[in-house]
Design a protein around this motif. Structure first.
Motif, PDB file in Angstrom:
ATOM      1  N   ASP A  55       0.890  -1.228  -0.033  1.00 23.31           N
ATOM      2  CA  ASP A  55       0.071  -0.008  -0.057  1.00 23.31           C
ATOM      3  C   ASP A  55       1.084   1.228   0.015  1.00 23.31           C
ATOM      4  N   ASP A  56       2.110   1.305   0.746  1.00 23.71           N
ATOM      5  CA  ASP A  56       2.777   2.537   0.715  1.00 23.71           C
ATOM      6  C   ASP A  56       3.517   2.524  -0.783  1.00 23.71           C
ATOM      7  N   ALA A  57       3.807   1.284  -1.235  1.00 25.30           N
ATOM      8  CA  ALA A  57       4.300   1.354  -2.560  1.00 25.30           C
ATOM      9  C   ALA A  57       3.287   2.092  -3.585  1.00 25.30           C
ATOM     10  N   LEU A  58       1.960   1.785  -3.466  1.00 27.78           N
ATOM     11  CA  LEU A  58       0.962   2.232  -4.425  1.00 27.78           C
ATOM     12  C   LEU A  58       0.885   3.657  -4.204  1.00 27.78           C
ATOM     13  N   ASP A  59       0.840   4.136  -3.039  1.00 22.22           N
ATOM     14  CA  ASP A  59       0.885   5.591  -2.589  1.00 22.22           C
ATOM     15  C   ASP A  59       2.004   6.592  -3.352  1.00 22.22           C
ATOM     16  N   VAL A  60       3.067   5.893  -3.024  1.00 21.97           N
ATOM     17  CA  VAL A  60       4.359   6.543  -3.717  1.00 21.97           C
ATOM     18  C   VAL A  60       4.418   6.628  -5.225  1.00 21.97           C
ATOM     19  N   VAL A  61       3.746   5.536  -5.920  1.00 19.46           N
ATOM     20  CA  VAL A  61       3.822   5.581  -7.163  1.00 19.46           C
ATOM     21  C   VAL A  61       2.800   6.717  -7.696  1.00 19.46           C
ATOM     22  N   GLN A  62       1.461   6.474  -6.858  1.00 20.70           N
ATOM     23  CA  GLN A  62       0.249   7.461  -7.317  1.00 20.70           C
ATOM     24  C   GLN A  62       0.980   8.768  -7.077  1.00 20.70           C
ATOM     25  N   ASP A  63       1.639   9.254  -6.082  1.00 17.84           N
ATOM     26  CA  ASP A  63       2.031  10.763  -5.999  1.00 17.84           C
ATOM     27  C   ASP A  63       2.896  10.934  -7.169  1.00 17.84           C
ATOM     28  N   ALA A  64       3.917   9.989  -7.403  1.00 16.98           N
ATOM     29  CA  ALA A  64       4.890  10.231  -8.123  1.00 16.98           C
ATOM     30  C   ALA A  64       4.114  10.560  -9.885  1.00 16.98           C
ATOM     31  N   MET A  65       3.235   9.806 -10.031  1.00 18.39           N
ATOM     32  CA  MET A  65       2.431   9.938 -11.306  1.00 18.39           C
ATOM     33  C   MET A  65       1.626  11.424 -11.241  1.00 18.39           C
ATOM     34  N   ILE A  66       0.996  11.795 -10.190  1.00 15.39           N
ATOM     35  CA  ILE A  66       0.464  13.162 -10.283  1.00 15.39           C
ATOM     36  C   ILE A  66       1.465  14.360 -10.239  1.00 15.39           C
ATOM     37  N   LYS A  67       2.610  13.989  -9.470  1.00 18.28           N
ATOM     38  CA  LYS A  67       3.591  15.156  -9.657  1.00 18.28           C
ATOM     39  C   LYS A  67       4.240  15.337 -11.120  1.00 18.28           C
ATOM     40  N   LEU A  68       4.161  14.319 -11.669  1.00 20.58           N
ATOM     41  CA  LEU A  68       4.929  14.187 -13.003  1.00 20.58           C
ATOM     42  C   LEU A  68       3.890  14.816 -14.006  1.00 20.58           C
TER      43      LEU A  68
ATOM     44  N   SER B  30      -5.070  -3.216 -10.971  1.00 22.14           N
ATOM     45  CA  SER B  30      -6.315  -2.549 -11.321  1.00 22.14           C
ATOM     46  C   SER B  30      -6.266  -0.897 -10.390  1.00 22.14           C
ATOM     47  N   ARG B  31      -5.387  -1.169  -9.216  1.00 27.66           N
ATOM     48  CA  ARG B  31      -5.085   0.110  -8.616  1.00 27.66           C
ATOM     49  C   ARG B  31      -4.063   0.936  -9.244  1.00 27.66           C
ATOM     50  N   LEU B  32      -3.050   0.555  -9.954  1.00 25.89           N
ATOM     51  CA  LEU B  32      -2.002   1.272 -10.689  1.00 25.89           C
ATOM     52  C   LEU B  32      -2.927   2.034 -11.976  1.00 25.89           C
ATOM     53  N   THR B  33      -3.705   1.313 -12.540  1.00 27.27           N
ATOM     54  CA  THR B  33      -4.460   1.880 -13.516  1.00 27.27           C
ATOM     55  C   THR B  33      -5.401   2.945 -13.109  1.00 27.27           C
ATOM     56  N   GLN B  34      -6.412   2.951 -11.712  1.00 29.76           N
ATOM     57  CA  GLN B  34      -6.875   3.847 -11.152  1.00 29.76           C
ATOM     58  C   GLN B  34      -5.878   5.154 -11.096  1.00 29.76           C
ATOM     59  N   ALA B  35      -4.802   4.779 -10.363  1.00 28.04           N
ATOM     60  CA  ALA B  35      -3.868   5.847 -10.113  1.00 28.04           C
ATOM     61  C   ALA B  35      -3.311   6.614 -11.446  1.00 28.04           C
ATOM     62  N   ARG B  36      -3.216   5.898 -12.458  1.00 27.64           N
ATOM     63  CA  ARG B  36      -2.699   6.414 -13.907  1.00 27.64           C
ATOM     64  C   ARG B  36      -3.833   7.581 -14.095  1.00 27.64           C
ATOM     65  N   SER B  37      -5.129   7.069 -13.905  1.00 22.94           N
ATOM     66  CA  SER B  37      -6.357   7.883 -14.612  1.00 22.94           C
ATOM     67  C   SER B  37      -6.256   9.166 -13.616  1.00 22.94           C
ATOM     68  N   VAL B  38      -6.251   9.061 -12.428  1.00 20.52           N
ATOM     69  CA  VAL B  38      -6.265  10.358 -11.558  1.00 20.52           C
ATOM     70  C   VAL B  38      -5.338  11.220 -11.740  1.00 20.52           C
ATOM     71  N   ALA B  39      -4.075  10.647 -12.224  1.00 22.69           N
ATOM     72  CA  ALA B  39      -2.846  11.603 -12.526  1.00 22.69           C
ATOM     73  C   ALA B  39      -3.081  12.220 -13.778  1.00 22.69           C
ATOM     74  N   LEU B  40      -3.558  11.610 -14.655  1.00 21.33           N
ATOM     75  CA  LEU B  40      -3.983  12.045 -15.989  1.00 21.33           C
ATOM     76  C   LEU B  40      -5.117  13.278 -16.105  1.00 21.33           C
ATOM     77  N   GLU B  41      -6.070  12.954 -15.205  1.00 21.04           N
ATOM     78  CA  GLU B  41      -7.244  13.924 -15.066  1.00 21.04           C
ATOM     79  C   GLU B  41      -6.630  15.273 -14.868  1.00 21.04           C
ATOM     80  N   GLY B  42      -5.541  15.469 -13.882  1.00 24.36           N
ATOM     81  CA  GLY B  42      -5.077  16.864 -13.865  1.00 24.36           C
ATOM     82  C   GLY B  42      -4.079  17.217 -14.848  1.00 24.36           C
ATOM     83  N   ALA B  43      -3.610  16.343 -15.763  1.00 25.61           N
ATOM     84  CA  ALA B  43      -2.555  16.812 -16.588  1.00 25.61           C
ATOM     85  C   ALA B  43      -3.084  17.889 -17.659  1.00 25.61           C
ATOM     86  N   ALA B  44      -4.114  17.528 -18.174  1.00 25.83           N
ATOM     87  CA  ALA B  44      -4.863  18.537 -19.322  1.00 25.83           C
ATOM     88  C   ALA B  44      -5.175  20.060 -18.770  1.00 25.83           C
ATOM     89  N   SER B  45      -5.487  19.907 -17.388  1.00 28.85           N
ATOM     90  CA  SER B  45      -6.288  21.423 -16.941  1.00 28.85           C
ATOM     91  C   SER B  45      -5.122  22.081 -16.346  1.00 28.85           C
TER      92      SER B  45
END
Lengths: 205, 132
Positions: A55-68, B30-45
């Motif tokens: 879960d920690d790993a998922l959190d840091v990956v998601q944060d990295a995606m969002i920041k990028l 599936s959680r990685l795919t969700q995380a990617r979608s969330v990240a991409l939502e913010g990219a364009a705006s």
């Protein structure tokens, strides 16, 4: 001021910019999605190797995606990978620091000691396996588990260099860019990591 | 431990890692795919940030020092108008407001980043480089 006569005019244009062409935004969003889809699983596993907890790993990956995507989407796509992994490694390091602090605090608190890292060994892990023949798949999983434990025992920079070069397949120059150090340092960290891992895992691994 | 052994070790560890990536379960995928979608939502705006905010921390320090200098000048008896107790209090309240933003506060840093992005944008408009 070139295009603008005054700073005020520049501010007005800045505050009401012409919208980016829809096609261009769509294009880089699509490229970003492709990039993230390509790296996300490896990034997750690398974060999990360092942090252990999925879960920690998922959190840091998601944060990295969002920041990028929020901060660097408009940068050339060739820069995304080093940027992404640098953000990821910073996230991993932050979490490790927080854990260390939490662990120190926990040792000062009265009452039963909780292991914040869930590092406690499962007693069943130490029970000898009676089965003589271990299927290949299980042997591979065990070998990977041993490798992960040894990687966790390495100094952070060595682990980082090893994972970026070996797992992510970066060359020395890209690894240096990601780690924010010289190519010589990358070579040193990597070489030390390989020798330390081999020494820990033994010749039979 | 020779170079050949090192190479074999590297290949083995890479193969094991790759296997473990391919063997990730559906929940993680599936959680990685969700995380990617969330990240991409913010990219364009969002407007792109020029660099990470940490890079601009020294500039933020200089700006804060300049603001402090101006505030003290305006509040001092050597200013254009005699400062009253209320003026001085108000200046310090302003400073307090500026200083009270949490370190790392996203809002404060975003405002700062917007300004920095703006000056870069204005600079590029004033000195356009050769067309790519």
């Amino acid at each position: 001021m070139g295009r603008f006569d005054t700073l005020n005019t520049a501010w007005m244009v800045w505050d009401n910019p012409a919208p980016a062409p829809e096609g261009a935004v769509l294009e880089y969003t699509r490229e970003l999605e492709k990039f993230l889809a390509e790296v996300e699983r490896r990034a997750f596993r690398m974060a999990q190797v360092a942090l252990r907890d999925p879960d920690d790993a998922l959190d840091v990956v998601q944060d990295a995606m969002i920041k990028l995507t929020r901060s660097y989407a408009s940068r050339p796509s060739a820069e995304w990978r080093p940027l992404f992994y640098r953000i990821l490694e910073n996230g991993i390091r932050d979490l490790q620091r927080r854990r260390t602090v939490r662990k120190r605090v926990m040792t000062w608190l009265p009452g039963p000691k909780e292991d914040p890292d869930h590092e406690a060994q499962d007693p069943l892990e130490n029970v000898a396996d009676a089965a003589p023949a271990i299927p290949d798949r299980l042997m591979q999983a065990q070998a990977m588990q041993q490798l992960e434990q040894s990687l966790r025992a390495l100094p952070g920079r060595q682990r980082e260099a090893f994972m970026l070069r070996n797992f992510e397949g970066m060359d020395v120059a890209e690894t240096a860019k990601t780690m924010g150090c010289s190519e010589g340092s990358v070579k040193t960290h990597y070489s030390r990591a390989v020798h330390a891992l081999r020494a820990q895992l033994g010749e039979v691994w | 431990m020779n170079e050949q052994d090192d190479n074999a070790f590297e290949m083995r560890s890479r193969a094991l890692f790759q296997d473990s990536v391919e063997g990730l379960d559906m929940r993680i995928r599936s959680r990685l795919t969700q995380a990617r979608s969330v990240a991409l939502e913010g990219a364009a705006s969002r407007r792109p940030w020029l660099f990470g905010w940490k890079m601009w921390t020294p500039a933020a320090g200089v700006t804060a020092a300049a603001i402090l200098g101006v505030a003290l000048m305006v509040g001092s008896p050597f200013g254009h108008h005699p400062a009253t107790m209320t003026d001085a209090q108000s200046n310090f309240e302003d400073l307090d407001l500026l200083a009270s933003s949490d370190e790392g506060s996203a809002d404060a840093m975003e405002m700062l980043q917007d300004d920095i992005d703006f000056y870069d944008f204005a600079d590029k408009a004033a000195n356009p480089g050769p067309a790519a």
